[in-house]
Design an enzyme around this catalytic site. Structure first.
Site, PDB file in Angstrom:
ATOM      1  N   SER A 145       0.836  -1.202   0.000  1.00 21.92           N
ATOM      2  CA  SER A 145       0.000   0.000   0.000  1.00 21.92           C
ATOM      3  C   SER A 145       0.873   1.255   0.000  1.00 21.92           C
ATOM      4  O   SER A 145       2.065   1.184   0.307  1.00 21.92           O
ATOM      5  CB  SER A 145      -0.858  -0.010   1.279  1.00 21.92           C
ATOM      6  N   TYR A 158      -3.608  -0.103   9.910  1.00 23.00           N
ATOM      7  CA  TYR A 158      -3.415  -0.475   8.503  1.00 23.00           C
ATOM      8  C   TYR A 158      -1.988  -0.143   8.060  1.00 23.00           C
ATOM      9  O   TYR A 158      -1.319  -0.964   7.423  1.00 23.00           O
ATOM     10  CB  TYR A 158      -4.429   0.289   7.658  1.00 23.00           C
TER      11      TYR A 158
HETATM   12  P1  NAP Z   1     -11.943  -4.908  -0.794  1.00 22.85           P
HETATM   13  O1  NAP Z   1     -12.730  -4.376  -1.935  1.00 22.85           O
HETATM   14  O2  NAP Z   1     -12.376  -4.608   0.605  1.00 22.85           O
HETATM   15  O3  NAP Z   1     -11.778  -6.515  -0.953  1.00 22.85           O
HETATM   16  C1  NAP Z   1     -11.051  -7.188   0.044  1.00 22.85           C
HETATM   17  C2  NAP Z   1     -11.310  -8.661  -0.136  1.00 22.85           C
HETATM   18  O4  NAP Z   1     -10.630  -9.390   0.911  1.00 22.85           O
HETATM   19  C3  NAP Z   1     -12.792  -8.988  -0.019  1.00 22.85           C
HETATM   20  O5  NAP Z   1     -13.153  -9.990  -0.936  1.00 22.85           O
HETATM   21  C4  NAP Z   1     -12.879  -9.521   1.405  1.00 22.85           C
HETATM   22  O6  NAP Z   1     -13.947 -10.384   1.628  1.00 22.85           O
HETATM   23  C5  NAP Z   1     -11.570 -10.269   1.512  1.00 22.85           C
HETATM   24  N1  NAP Z   1     -11.242 -10.564   2.914  1.00 22.85           N
HETATM   25  C6  NAP Z   1     -11.215  -9.701   3.947  1.00 22.85           C
HETATM   26  N2  NAP Z   1     -10.895 -10.354   5.071  1.00 22.85           N
HETATM   27  C7  NAP Z   1     -10.717 -11.663   4.731  1.00 22.85           C
HETATM   28  C8  NAP Z   1     -10.381 -12.842   5.457  1.00 22.85           C
HETATM   29  N3  NAP Z   1     -10.160 -12.816   6.779  1.00 22.85           N
HETATM   30  N4  NAP Z   1     -10.293 -14.018   4.788  1.00 22.85           N
HETATM   31  C9  NAP Z   1     -10.542 -14.057   3.451  1.00 22.85           C
HETATM   32  N5  NAP Z   1     -10.871 -12.972   2.696  1.00 22.85           N
HETATM   33  C10 NAP Z   1     -10.948 -11.796   3.353  1.00 22.85           C
HETATM   34  O7  NAP Z   1     -10.457  -4.386  -0.911  1.00 22.85           O
HETATM   35  P2  NAP Z   1      -9.605  -3.945  -2.185  1.00 22.85           P
HETATM   36  O8  NAP Z   1      -9.681  -2.481  -2.327  1.00 22.85           O
HETATM   37  O9  NAP Z   1      -9.918  -4.833  -3.342  1.00 22.85           O
HETATM   38  O10 NAP Z   1      -8.148  -4.271  -1.604  1.00 22.85           O
HETATM   39  C11 NAP Z   1      -7.542  -5.531  -1.822  1.00 22.85           C
HETATM   40  C12 NAP Z   1      -6.155  -5.425  -1.221  1.00 22.85           C
HETATM   41  O11 NAP Z   1      -5.496  -4.277  -1.766  1.00 22.85           O
HETATM   42  C13 NAP Z   1      -6.160  -5.216   0.288  1.00 22.85           C
HETATM   43  O12 NAP Z   1      -5.054  -5.891   0.861  1.00 22.85           O
HETATM   44  C14 NAP Z   1      -5.957  -3.703   0.432  1.00 22.85           C
HETATM   45  O13 NAP Z   1      -5.362  -3.375   1.670  1.00 22.85           O
HETATM   46  C15 NAP Z   1      -5.046  -3.424  -0.708  1.00 22.85           C
HETATM   47  N6  NAP Z   1      -5.021  -2.056  -1.197  1.00 22.85           N
HETATM   48  C16 NAP Z   1      -6.158  -1.440  -1.636  1.00 22.85           C
HETATM   49  C17 NAP Z   1      -6.054  -0.151  -2.180  1.00 22.85           C
HETATM   50  C18 NAP Z   1      -7.253   0.607  -2.680  1.00 22.85           C
HETATM   51  O14 NAP Z   1      -7.116   1.830  -2.925  1.00 22.85           O
HETATM   52  N7  NAP Z   1      -8.399  -0.007  -2.841  1.00 22.85           N
HETATM   53  C19 NAP Z   1      -4.827   0.463  -2.280  1.00 22.85           C
HETATM   54  C20 NAP Z   1      -3.700  -0.202  -1.796  1.00 22.85           C
HETATM   55  C21 NAP Z   1      -3.815  -1.468  -1.281  1.00 22.85           C
HETATM   56  P3  NAP Z   1     -15.210  -9.798   2.455  1.00 22.85           P
HETATM   57  O15 NAP Z   1     -16.007  -9.019   1.470  1.00 22.85           O
HETATM   58  O16 NAP Z   1     -15.907 -11.020   2.974  1.00 22.85           O
HETATM   59  O17 NAP Z   1     -14.687  -8.923   3.587  1.00 22.85           O
HETATM   60  C1  GCO Z   2      -7.069   5.110   3.026  1.00 21.35           C
HETATM   61  C2  GCO Z   2      -7.148   4.185   1.836  1.00 21.35           C
HETATM   62  C3  GCO Z   2      -5.762   3.679   1.530  1.00 21.35           C
HETATM   63  C4  GCO Z   2      -5.823   2.733   0.367  1.00 21.35           C
HETATM   64  C5  GCO Z   2      -4.475   2.237   0.026  1.00 21.35           C
HETATM   65  C6  GCO Z   2      -3.549   3.310  -0.454  1.00 21.35           C
HETATM   66  O1  GCO Z   2      -7.989   5.074   3.861  1.00 21.35           O
HETATM   67  O2  GCO Z   2      -6.082   5.860   3.075  1.00 21.35           O
HETATM   68  O3  GCO Z   2      -8.046   3.125   2.076  1.00 21.35           O
HETATM   69  O4  GCO Z   2      -5.229   3.046   2.637  1.00 21.35           O
HETATM   70  O5  GCO Z   2      -6.628   1.639   0.641  1.00 21.35           O
HETATM   71  O6  GCO Z   2      -3.921   1.435   1.016  1.00 21.35           O
HETATM   72  O7  GCO Z   2      -2.403   2.666  -0.994  1.00 21.35           O
END
Ligand code: NAP
Ligand code: GCO
Length: 265
Positions: A145, A158
């Protein structure tokens, strides 16, 4: 010369990949030839994911598994190896966030985020590495992240987890590189998924959410990124093309980390 970016014949496990970033990365890997396996925490989510993959023309296999539960993870990996084959590529994608000011966050809430975002990648990686060693190769991609590098208000747990995940990535690289296992991270910027939906909600007067405007100003391209934009970098890190890349966090952030932010006019 064979295509070094091909994932033909490879089995990829993407955790938490019913939707969001995990679904986009799995879809990109399928397009590169990988056989997709994913998990989610609830059967209805797995079913939702299976339907979405089918609609995208992807034949995926889904398992119900809470990645924080070591017994469930070991059982899932054993089933995958029996039913599909040894996992060549692991994407530790499943993750949660809690946006709470640190002094208002309970220790239990802090621990829950650490459990999913840091302990789970340890548990799942530990479960798949022995077979990767026997097979003579493996790829592990940890979804880090911006918060692996930067802090901000309300995301202490986080940021601690994602900072730790950066170092876990480097340590897996260090400990298992000699077995031809490459462990790298992807550090997404701000991506349009359900996890960030609250940060993009329109205000009652129809204006942008203040955080939405903030990210627009912090991103050189002045836009949020799309999950699909992570697929190419993930395919690269999952392919033979990246065999000499190890312990690296590839930031796919549109340049956020390079940019001080748009200057006020
Ligand atoms: P999301 O839309 O919230 O999807 C997260 C997925 O993980 C969901 O399918 C969720 O299932 C599953 N999950 C959560 N807890 C779990 C557990 N204990 N066991 C199995 N599955 C679980 O998140 P996203 O935005 O796609 O993010 C995916 C990854 O990218 C995460 O690691 C997040 O920190 C990272 N990330 C996101 C962003 C962003 O801007 N979106 C940026 C940087 C990094 P449920 O629906 O059942 O909870
Ligand atoms: C926040 C966002 C971020 C993104 C991501 C950025 O609340 O700042 O959710 O944490 O998910 O991790 O890289």
């Amino acid at each position: 010369m064979s295509n070094p970016f091909s994932l033909e014949g490879k089995i990829a496990l993407v955790t938490g990949a019913s939707y969001g970033i995990g679904f986009a990365i799995a879809s990109g890997m399928a397009a590169a030839g990988a056989k997709i396996v994913f998990n989610d925490i609830k059967q209805e989510l797995v079913d939702k994911g299976l339907a979405a993959y089918k609609e995208a023309g992807i034949e995926a296999t889904g398992y119900v598994c809470d990645v924080t539960n070591e017994d469930q993870v070991n059982e899932m990996v054993k089933k995958i190896e029996e039913e599909i084959g040894v996992i060549d590529i692991l994407v530790n994608n499943a993750g949660i966030i809690k946006r709470i000011p640190m002094i208002e966050m309970t220790a239990a809430e802090f621990r829950q985020v650490i459990d999913v975002d840091l302990n789970a990648p340890f548990i799942v990686s530990k479960a798949v590495i022995p077979s990767m060693i026997k097979k003579g190769h493996g790829k592990i991609i940890n979804i880090c992240s911006m918060m692996s590098e930067l802090g901000r208000e309300t995301v202490s747990a986080y940021a601690a987890a994602k900072g730790g995940l950066k170092m876990l990535t480097r340590n897996i690289c260090s400990e298992y590189g000699e077995y031809n296992i490459q462990c790298n991270g992807i550090g997404p910027g701000y991506i349009e998924t359900p996890q960030t939906a609250p940060l993009r909600e329109k205000q009652p007067d129809g204006s942008r959410h203040p955080f939405d405007s903030f990210i627009i100003a912090k991103t050189p391209a002045a836009r949020w990124l799309k999950p699909e934009e992570l697929a190419g970098p993930a395919v690269f890190l999952a392919s033979e093309a990246s065999n000499a890349v190890n312990g690296h966090i590839l930031y796919v952030d549109g340049g956020i980390l390079a940019y001080i932010g748009k200057q006020p006019k």
